[in-house]
Write a protein that holds these residues in place. Structure first.
Motif, PDB file in Angstrom:
ATOM      1  N   ARG A 166      -5.390  -5.628   3.374  1.00 55.43           N
ATOM      2  CA  ARG A 166      -4.414  -4.547   3.435  1.00 55.43           C
ATOM      3  C   ARG A 166      -5.058  -3.295   2.855  1.00 55.43           C
ATOM      4  O   ARG A 166      -5.853  -3.380   1.921  1.00 55.43           O
ATOM      5  CB  ARG A 166      -3.156  -4.902   2.646  1.00 55.43           C
ATOM      6  N   ASP A 167      -4.732  -2.151   3.409  1.00 55.22           N
ATOM      7  CA  ASP A 167      -5.223  -0.911   2.834  1.00 55.22           C
ATOM      8  C   ASP A 167      -4.133   0.146   2.874  1.00 55.22           C
ATOM      9  O   ASP A 167      -3.050  -0.066   3.429  1.00 55.22           O
ATOM     10  CB  ASP A 167      -6.514  -0.435   3.508  1.00 55.22           C
ATOM     11  N   THR A 168      -4.406   1.282   2.269  1.00 54.37           N
ATOM     12  CA  THR A 168      -3.423   2.349   2.112  1.00 54.37           C
ATOM     13  C   THR A 168      -3.957   3.632   2.728  1.00 54.37           C
ATOM     14  O   THR A 168      -5.110   4.003   2.491  1.00 54.37           O
ATOM     15  CB  THR A 168      -3.118   2.585   0.619  1.00 54.37           C
ATOM     16  N   PRO A 245      -8.013   6.077   5.329  1.00 57.61           N
ATOM     17  CA  PRO A 245      -7.785   4.946   4.430  1.00 57.61           C
ATOM     18  C   PRO A 245      -8.304   5.253   3.024  1.00 57.61           C
ATOM     19  O   PRO A 245      -9.290   5.978   2.854  1.00 57.61           O
ATOM     20  CB  PRO A 245      -8.601   3.810   5.075  1.00 57.61           C
ATOM     21  N   ASP A 266       6.589   5.012   4.522  1.00 50.08           N
ATOM     22  CA  ASP A 266       6.605   3.557   4.411  1.00 50.08           C
ATOM     23  C   ASP A 266       5.500   2.910   5.234  1.00 50.08           C
ATOM     24  O   ASP A 266       5.103   1.771   4.982  1.00 50.08           O
ATOM     25  CB  ASP A 266       7.976   2.993   4.815  1.00 50.08           C
ATOM     26  N   TRP A 267       4.971   3.627   6.221  1.00 44.88           N
ATOM     27  CA  TRP A 267       3.906   3.070   7.052  1.00 44.88           C
ATOM     28  C   TRP A 267       2.511   3.352   6.486  1.00 44.88           C
ATOM     29  O   TRP A 267       1.500   3.032   7.121  1.00 44.88           O
ATOM     30  CB  TRP A 267       3.997   3.604   8.477  1.00 44.88           C
ATOM     31  N   GLU A 269       1.139   1.910   4.061  1.00 44.23           N
ATOM     32  CA  GLU A 269       0.529   0.603   3.797  1.00 44.23           C
ATOM     33  C   GLU A 269       0.318  -0.094   5.133  1.00 44.23           C
ATOM     34  O   GLU A 269       1.268  -0.295   5.884  1.00 44.23           O
ATOM     35  CB  GLU A 269       1.431  -0.245   2.899  1.00 44.23           C
ATOM     36  N   ARG A 270      -0.894  -0.468   5.449  1.00 47.94           N
ATOM     37  CA  ARG A 270      -1.187  -1.089   6.740  1.00 47.94           C
ATOM     38  C   ARG A 270      -2.084  -2.297   6.566  1.00 47.94           C
ATOM     39  O   ARG A 270      -2.613  -2.554   5.476  1.00 47.94           O
ATOM     40  CB  ARG A 270      -1.831  -0.090   7.689  1.00 47.94           C
ATOM     41  N   SER A 271      -2.298  -3.018   7.658  1.00 51.42           N
ATOM     42  CA  SER A 271      -3.101  -4.240   7.628  1.00 51.42           C
ATOM     43  C   SER A 271      -4.318  -4.115   8.531  1.00 51.42           C
ATOM     44  O   SER A 271      -4.269  -3.458   9.573  1.00 51.42           O
ATOM     45  CB  SER A 271      -2.264  -5.440   8.093  1.00 51.42           C
ATOM     46  N   ASP A 305      -5.042 -11.280  -0.463  1.00 50.94           N
ATOM     47  CA  ASP A 305      -4.275 -10.161   0.097  1.00 50.94           C
ATOM     48  C   ASP A 305      -4.623  -8.892  -0.654  1.00 50.94           C
ATOM     49  O   ASP A 305      -3.811  -8.351  -1.380  1.00 50.94           O
ATOM     50  CB  ASP A 305      -2.768 -10.446  -0.042  1.00 50.94           C
TER      51      ASP A 305
END
Length: 306
Positions: A166-168, A245, A266-267, A269-271, A305
């Protein structure tokens, strides 16, 4: 016409030649003495010359037998090495793993993961290609790559998919910009500025444009570049701000005139996800790589994670 030598016969010949006794070879190899004698007689017929002097208390090698012993040992040792090496491929200790990954994965996570993998498996080769997420999925589907690491921002393909990391997403701006002084900025505020973006085909850029369309926002993209490095350089030059990122921004802040601002969406944070065509059909080297990347194949999720 080339003669065809039987491996079992060569191994029995080595046993007889080493012990100088058909009877002792019969005991050690757990095969009847008559069967050994027949095989060696057939071997002598094949080569066209006697290999043993048969005596009452054992056997002695003829000159041809001495030469046959040397070659037989070479052949058996070579086959043993071949078996060991092919076993390494089957067990995942040797081989080539073809990985197609997007810029986010290559920039943030893969360098350390692949370096530790190579350290543990020095005889394995990694063929890494940088692609955008749509191309990565196509490469896996077409069999061009074994493992794909792509952005979870695109539609999930009808293949086996696992969570990788996961990254931001954060906003990147020049130090001279006053925005975000009091904390995170909204996507609407971000869209009011001149922007630096990634070129067409980037899943991140397409995602940002889609979020803007959903909110009825118009993006003022001044320049589009190919890479994260290009985005950083353009932002530092004052051509606009950007969304990247966290891992593609944070390491460069101390040595540049850049600053990082949290994005209140809210989006943000992604994968990042891993895709393979069919996990049950993967060769052992590929499964070994997946396990090293902390992919829980059985449960379909990432062990770590981060």
């Amino acid at each position: 016409m080339r003669k065809r030598f039987d491996l079992v016969t060569l191994e029995l010949f080595i046993a007889v030649a080493t012990s100088r006794s058909i009877a002792q070879a019969s005991t050690s190899e757990n095969i009847a003495a008559s069967a050994i004698s027949k095989r060696i007689s057939d071997l002598e017929t094949l080569v066209g010359t006697p290999l043993l002097y048969r005596q009452q208390k054992g056997v002695e090698l003829t000159p041809a037998g001495e030469e046959m012993l040397r070659h037989a040992r070479d052949v058996v040792q070579l086959l043993e090495r071949m078996d060991d090496h092919m076993g390494d491929f089957a067990s995942g200790l040797r081989g080539t793993v073809r990985i197609a990954a997007n810029t986010s994965a290559i920039t943030q996570f893969l360098p350390e993961d692949l370096a530790s993998f190579v350290k543990q498996h020095p005889d394995m080769r990694i063929d890494l290609t940088e692609q955008v997420s749509e191309e990565i999925v196509a490469s896996i589907r077409d069999g061009i790559a074994d493992i794909g690491i792509y952005s979870g921002l695109i539609a999930e393909p009808e293949m086996d998919v696992f969570l990788y990391r996961r990254d931001t997403l954060v906003v990147l701006a020049p130090r001279s910009y006053a925005l975000g002084i009091d904390g995170p900025i909204s996507f609407a505020e971000f869209a009011q500025h001149d922007l630096v973006g990634l070129q067409r085909g980037s899943s991140l850029q397409a995602f940002i444009k889609n979020r803007a369309a959903e909110q009825g926002l118009s993006l003022k993209t001044r320049v589009e570049v190919l890479s994260f490095d290009g985005v950083r350089r353009m932002v530092e030059a004052g051509l606009g701000i950007a969304i990247l990122p966290l891992g593609a921004v944070e390491p460069y802040l101390s040595s540049s005139n850049l600053r990082m601002i949290p994005l209140s969406a809210d989006w943000a944070e992604r994968s990042l996800k891993v895709v393979v065509r069919q996990v049950d059909a993967l060769a052992r080297p590929i499964r070994t790589m997946l396990e090293h990347l902390a992919i829980d194949i059985e449960n379909g999720d990432s062990i770590t994670d981060s």
